[in-house]
Design a protein around this motif. Structure first.
Motif, PDB file in Angstrom:
ATOM      1  N   LYS A 108       0.849  -1.200   0.000  1.00 17.99           N
ATOM      2  CA  LYS A 108       0.000   0.000   0.000  1.00 17.99           C
ATOM      3  C   LYS A 108       0.884   1.250   0.000  1.00 17.99           C
ATOM      4  CE  LYS A 108      -3.528   2.131   2.958  1.00 17.99           C
ATOM      5  NZ  LYS A 108      -4.888   1.777   2.598  1.00 17.99           N
ATOM      6  N   PRO A 109       0.790   2.062  -1.069  1.00 20.57           N
ATOM      7  CA  PRO A 109       1.560   3.309  -1.068  1.00 20.57           C
ATOM      8  C   PRO A 109       0.777   4.438  -0.409  1.00 20.57           C
ATOM      9  CG  PRO A 109       0.578   2.955  -3.231  1.00 20.57           C
ATOM     10  CD  PRO A 109       0.060   1.865  -2.337  1.00 20.57           C
ATOM     11  N   ILE A 110       1.475   5.233   0.387  1.00 23.94           N
ATOM     12  CA  ILE A 110       0.840   6.410   1.007  1.00 23.94           C
ATOM     13  C   ILE A 110       1.663   7.621   0.569  1.00 23.94           C
ATOM     14  CG2 ILE A 110       0.241   7.536   3.197  1.00 23.94           C
ATOM     15  CD1 ILE A 110       0.271   4.643   4.425  1.00 23.94           C
ATOM     16  N   ILE A 111       1.126   8.378  -0.391  1.00 18.06           N
ATOM     17  CA  ILE A 111       1.882   9.535  -0.903  1.00 18.06           C
ATOM     18  C   ILE A 111       1.534  10.764  -0.070  1.00 18.06           C
ATOM     19  CG2 ILE A 111       2.265  11.073  -2.877  1.00 18.06           C
ATOM     20  CD1 ILE A 111       1.852   8.810  -4.760  1.00 18.06           C
ATOM     21  N   LEU A 112       2.567  11.455   0.398  1.00 13.38           N
ATOM     22  CA  LEU A 112       2.378  12.722   1.099  1.00 13.38           C
ATOM     23  C   LEU A 112       2.935  13.829   0.218  1.00 13.38           C
ATOM     24  CD1 LEU A 112       3.591  11.619   4.651  1.00 13.38           C
ATOM     25  CD2 LEU A 112       1.283  11.513   3.695  1.00 13.38           C
ATOM     26  N   GLU A 113       2.089  14.722  -0.202  1.00 14.68           N
ATOM     27  CA  GLU A 113       2.489  15.774  -1.147  1.00 14.68           C
ATOM     28  C   GLU A 113       2.220  17.140  -0.495  1.00 14.68           C
ATOM     29  OE1 GLU A 113       3.984  16.348  -4.186  1.00 14.68           O
ATOM     30  OE2 GLU A 113       3.448  18.402  -3.622  1.00 14.68           O
ATOM     31  N   ARG A 114       3.232  17.987  -0.494  1.00 16.85           N
ATOM     32  CA  ARG A 114       3.090  19.283   0.184  1.00 16.85           C
ATOM     33  C   ARG A 114       2.131  20.221  -0.563  1.00 16.85           C
ATOM     34  NH1 ARG A 114       8.972  21.514   0.217  1.00 16.85           N
ATOM     35  NH2 ARG A 114       8.121  23.281   1.349  1.00 16.85           N
ATOM     36  N   GLY A 115       2.019  20.001  -1.860  1.00 18.98           N
ATOM     37  CA  GLY A 115       1.258  20.933  -2.696  1.00 18.98           C
ATOM     38  C   GLY A 115      -0.189  20.518  -2.892  1.00 18.98           C
ATOM     39  N   GLN A 116      -0.791  21.149  -3.888  1.00 21.11           N
ATOM     40  CA  GLN A 116      -2.221  20.972  -4.175  1.00 21.11           C
ATOM     41  C   GLN A 116      -2.423  20.017  -5.343  1.00 21.11           C
ATOM     42  OE1 GLN A 116      -4.537  22.415  -2.434  1.00 21.11           O
ATOM     43  NE2 GLN A 116      -3.902  24.461  -1.766  1.00 21.11           N
ATOM     44  N   HIS A 213      -2.264  12.099  -0.228  1.00 16.67           N
ATOM     45  CA  HIS A 213      -2.663  13.230   0.618  1.00 16.67           C
ATOM     46  C   HIS A 213      -2.043  14.523   0.098  1.00 16.67           C
ATOM     47  CE1 HIS A 213      -4.080  10.514   3.850  1.00 16.67           C
ATOM     48  NE2 HIS A 213      -3.081   9.742   3.443  1.00 16.67           N
ATOM     49  N   PHE A 214      -2.876  15.548  -0.072  1.00 14.22           N
ATOM     50  CA  PHE A 214      -2.354  16.868  -0.452  1.00 14.22           C
ATOM     51  C   PHE A 214      -2.166  17.721   0.795  1.00 14.22           C
ATOM     52  CE2 PHE A 214      -4.626  15.460  -4.306  1.00 14.22           C
ATOM     53  CZ  PHE A 214      -3.516  15.401  -5.123  1.00 14.22           C
ATOM     54  N   ASN A 215      -1.452  18.851   0.612  1.00 17.90           N
ATOM     55  CA  ASN A 215      -1.174  19.762   1.741  1.00 17.90           C
ATOM     56  C   ASN A 215      -0.521  19.039   2.907  1.00 17.90           C
ATOM     57  OD1 ASN A 215      -2.380  22.083   0.544  1.00 17.90           O
ATOM     58  ND2 ASN A 215      -4.360  21.085   0.901  1.00 17.90           N
ATOM     59  N   LYS A 216       0.268  18.044   2.609  1.00 23.69           N
ATOM     60  CA  LYS A 216       0.973  17.308   3.669  1.00 23.69           C
ATOM     61  C   LYS A 216       2.469  17.519   3.475  1.00 23.69           C
ATOM     62  CE  LYS A 216      -2.342  15.299   5.935  1.00 23.69           C
ATOM     63  NZ  LYS A 216      -2.695  15.849   7.228  1.00 23.69           N
ATOM     64  N   LYS A 217       2.934  18.589   4.052  1.00 23.31           N
ATOM     65  CA  LYS A 217       4.359  18.911   3.932  1.00 23.31           C
ATOM     66  C   LYS A 217       5.114  18.228   5.065  1.00 23.31           C
ATOM     67  CE  LYS A 217       7.248  23.020   4.342  1.00 23.31           C
ATOM     68  NZ  LYS A 217       7.142  24.475   4.398  1.00 23.31           N
ATOM     69  N   VAL A 218       6.014  17.360   4.704  1.00 22.85           N
ATOM     70  CA  VAL A 218       6.795  16.664   5.730  1.00 22.85           C
ATOM     71  C   VAL A 218       7.817  17.625   6.316  1.00 22.85           C
ATOM     72  CG1 VAL A 218       8.470  14.798   6.097  1.00 22.85           C
ATOM     73  CG2 VAL A 218       6.401  14.392   4.745  1.00 22.85           C
ATOM     74  N   LYS A 229      11.067   5.824  12.450  1.00 22.20           N
ATOM     75  CA  LYS A 229       9.883   5.254  13.112  1.00 22.20           C
ATOM     76  C   LYS A 229       8.622   5.940  12.610  1.00 22.20           C
ATOM     77  CE  LYS A 229      11.226   1.883  15.404  1.00 22.20           C
ATOM     78  NZ  LYS A 229      10.964   0.647  14.716  1.00 22.20           N
ATOM     79  N   SER A 230       8.729   7.249  12.364  1.00 21.56           N
ATOM     80  CA  SER A 230       7.559   7.973  11.848  1.00 21.56           C
ATOM     81  C   SER A 230       8.011   9.298  11.253  1.00 21.56           C
ATOM     82  CB  SER A 230       6.545   8.236  12.966  1.00 21.56           C
ATOM     83  OG  SER A 230       7.135   9.076  13.938  1.00 21.56           O
ATOM     84  N   ILE A 231       7.101   9.909  10.520  1.00 20.33           N
ATOM     85  CA  ILE A 231       7.398  11.250  10.017  1.00 20.33           C
ATOM     86  C   ILE A 231       6.239  12.176  10.374  1.00 20.33           C
ATOM     87  CG2 ILE A 231       8.962  10.604   8.126  1.00 20.33           C
ATOM     88  CD1 ILE A 231       6.602  10.869   6.315  1.00 20.33           C
ATOM     89  N   GLN A 232       6.559  13.439  10.483  1.00 21.40           N
ATOM     90  CA  GLN A 232       5.551  14.412  10.884  1.00 21.40           C
ATOM     91  C   GLN A 232       5.347  15.434   9.765  1.00 21.40           C
ATOM     92  OE1 GLN A 232       8.261  13.630  13.163  1.00 21.40           O
ATOM     93  NE2 GLN A 232       6.844  12.011  13.763  1.00 21.40           N
ATOM     94  N   ASP A 235       1.071  20.102   9.401  1.00 21.15           N
ATOM     95  CA  ASP A 235      -0.218  20.213  10.116  1.00 21.15           C
ATOM     96  C   ASP A 235      -0.302  19.225  11.280  1.00 21.15           C
ATOM     97  OD1 ASP A 235      -0.302  17.996   8.525  1.00 21.15           O
ATOM     98  OD2 ASP A 235      -2.293  18.362   7.698  1.00 21.15           O
ATOM     99  N   ARG A 236       0.853  18.789  11.771  1.00 21.76           N
ATOM    100  CA  ARG A 236       0.983  17.962  12.979  1.00 21.76           C
ATOM    101  C   ARG A 236       0.382  16.568  12.846  1.00 21.76           C
ATOM    102  NH1 ARG A 236       2.270  21.187  17.552  1.00 21.76           N
ATOM    103  NH2 ARG A 236       2.525  23.332  16.895  1.00 21.76           N
ATOM    104  N   ASP A 237       0.357  16.050  11.660  1.00 18.54           N
ATOM    105  CA  ASP A 237      -0.052  14.665  11.452  1.00 18.54           C
ATOM    106  C   ASP A 237       1.199  13.790  11.534  1.00 18.54           C
ATOM    107  OD1 ASP A 237      -2.322  13.272  11.103  1.00 18.54           O
ATOM    108  OD2 ASP A 237      -2.728  13.977   9.064  1.00 18.54           O
TER     109      ASP A 237
END
Ligand code: FAD
Length: 538
Positions: A108-116, A213-218, A229-232, A235-237
């Motif tokens: 399962k890929p979970i893409i985190l993208e900072r942009g729109q 996920h959009f607007n998810k800036k690591v 172990k994790s990334i933040q 927006d504190r996710d």
């Protein structure tokens, strides 16, 4: 039987299927009726001489029923309940193609993208172009599809791994690109078509159970020993997974800074910097095709060029040439000016633009910093040395333009003669241009090589007349073309492809220094996805 046949035909013949069949028959010694059909495997144009030739490689069906080209098939799995997952930071070509590969592997890929998403991003680009307002999270480099989305979409690469290239091109076709990218010598998609293809890829990833996920800036990474172990996110996710693919592109300066701060090894690397040049497209057509042949042929695409010379030990070369294109403001921060180019699929704008850049090595920047008494010019391996140099030049360029992403600009011959341009030609760059002596914006070691390079290119690209060749005051130069490749390399283990210090981190794509362009970034994404699977997926 099926047979591969090479043909070299004048334009008129190459555009007519009956003529192609006739020539296949001639070449194989068969009768015309025995040729049941064909499809193209390769097509290139040779316009060097008076006659324009088209080189074709066809797959011909001789005494055998014709069937259409077989496209590669892909088997994407439903990963809704997959036991393994992989976080991908960055939704550019590297990240998206990594995700598609993971779907085939059942991860399962979970893409985190900072942009729109592409649609919202288009509005942000309009605001930037028309009003000079930049959204630092959604621009020509950041957002769904990464830097590749609003680009020319040229799909050629210097990589020679043909099998892998075909796979990438077939994936583009699978998600809506025209089949001609499979056989054209210089395939390109165009800014008007790319967003739809990228959207189709994203929808498919999500339909299969992947996440985008959009607007998810690591913004942070939690490490325990040699593992993430994790990334933040901003927006504190918090996200965690078995492995992490880092595909944030060459403009994610905050990521380079974060890694450095966390003592995760990164290394300064050379890149290239210079200007974007724009000529009337007609002038480039005349140089490349000759006046008469172009006017006589609707068939010929707007001409392009590819120039390279060595000047004083460094390469000076054209970069990302866009026939019929537009110069775009490609900065990711306020107060920095970066230009790049794109074109629509038809390449039907009246301008031809290209980066004209000089290779910049670490020693050049060290010398430059010392000569300019720059603070922090740490000679002993500052990994952010090249990134900071790039940023400095971009800031100088922004200030010289006077703000709102107006670009400092000069006519070509004026630049080489260090004369202020009293007027500037029409130009495609929407935020506007401001006449500026570019030798006051660019470092001298860049200027001097560019000037020498232009004169050498003039010899290669003349139209026969003194004033109408490539070297002309009809051409305008805009500063700065600086995001040519990453100024940083994120190292990885040669076999495992993970970071040498962190076993579940997989640096990937252009930002990590392993790709340059859409296709190579996509190929690297696939490669890294396979490597992450080898570590955690089985
Ligand atoms: C205007 C323009 C025209 C171009 N034309 C062409 C062309 O015609 N042909 C070609 O081959 N190449 C072209 N390029 C270059 C090409 O787009 C890049 O080489 C390619 O996109 C690199 O892919 P990538 O996935 O490695 O990185 P990128 O495409 O840069 O993608 C990185 C992604 O990561 C995201 N990201 C960054 N930081 C974070 C973070 N902290 N958290 C979450 N997400 C983050 C970004 O928003 C971005 O979407 C062009 C580039 C531009 C800007």
């Amino acid at each position: 039987m099926q047979q591969k046949i090479s043909l070299r035909l004048p334009v008129g013949y190459a555009t007519n299927n009956d003529c192609i069949v006739e020539n296949i028959a001639k070449s194989t010694g068969n009768k015309i009726h025995e040729i049941r059909g064909f499809y193209l495997l390769k097509k290139s144009i040779d316009a060097r001489g008076k006659t324009i030739w088209v080189n074709l490689m066809v797959n011909a069906f001789i005494n055998e029923p014709f069937h259409q080209r077989e496209l590669l098939a892909f088997s994407f799995k439903d990963v809704n309940t997959a036991s393994k997952k992989c976080v991908i930071i960055g939704g550019g070509p590297a990240g998206i193609f990594a995700a598609l590969q993971l779907l085939e592997l059942g991860v399962k890929p979970i893409i985190l993208e900072r942009g729109q998403d592409v649609r919202t991003r288009r509005r942000d680009l309009a605001l930037l172009n028309k009003k000079g307002i930049l959204n630092p999270e959604s621009n020509y480099c950041f957002g769904e599809g990464g830097a590749g989305t609003y680009s020319d979409g040229k799909l050629y690469t210097r990589s020679s791994k043909r099998g892998n290239i075909d796979r990438i091109l077939n994936l583009f076709v699978h998600f809506g690109a025209d089949e001609n990218i499979l056989f054209e010598a210089h395939p390109h998609i165009g800014t008007n078509k790319l967003p739809h293809i990228i959207t189709a890829m994203r929808k498919h990833i999500m339909d299969c159970g992947g996440e985008f996920h959009f607007n998810k800036k690591v913004t942070d990474i939690t490490l325990v020993h040699d593992e993430i172990k994790s990334i933040q996110t901003a927006d504190r996710d918090t996200f965690s997974s078995d492995s992490y693919i880092l595909a944030t592109g060459h403009s994610a300066r905050d990521i380079f800074t974060l890694l450095h701060k966390k003592h995760i090894e990164i290394i300064a690397k050379g890149f290239a910097l210079g200007v974007r040049i724009e000529h009337p497209q007609e002038l480039i057509n005349n140089i490349q095709y000759g006046k008469r042949s172009f006017a006589d042929n609707d068939y010929l695409p707007p001409a392009s060029y590819n120039l390279a010379e060595q000047v004083d030990g460094r390469g000076v070369f054209s970069f990302c040439m866009c026939p019929g294109g537009i110069i775009a403001p490609a900065a990711t921060n306020n107060g920095e000016l970066v230009v790049n180019g794109w074109s629509p699929s038809k390449r039907n704008n009246p301008y031809a633009n290209s980066g004209m850049v000089v290779q910049v090595e670490i020693e050049d920047v060290i010398k430059f910093n010392l000569a300019n008494k720059k603070p922090n010019s740490d000679i002993h391996g500052d990994p952010l040395l090249m990134m900071n140099f790039q940023k400095d030049v971009e800031e100088k360029s922004f200030a010289a333009g006077g703000g709102k992403f107006v670009a400092p600009a000069q006519r070509m011959i004026d630049f080489t003669e260090e004369k202020m341009s009293t007027s500037l030609p029409q130009c495609s760059y929407i935020p506007g241009v401001h006449s500026t002596p570019l030798n006051e914006v660019l470092p001298t070691f860049i200027n001097q090589r560019l000037k020498a390079g232009f004169k050498l290119f003039a010899q290669k690209m003349s139209s026969g007349k003194k004033q109408n060749g490539y070297f002309t005051n009809e051409a305008i130069l805009l500063a700065t073309e600086s995001r040519t490749s990453s100024p940083v390399r994120i190292p990885r283990n040669e076999q495992l492809l993970s970071h040498p210090q962190i076993k579940n981190l997989f640096p990937c794509g252009e930002g990590a220094g392993y790709a340059g362009g859409i296709v190579s970034a996509a190929m690297d994404g696939e490669k890294v996805a396979l490597a992450s699977y080898a570590l955690t997926g089985k």
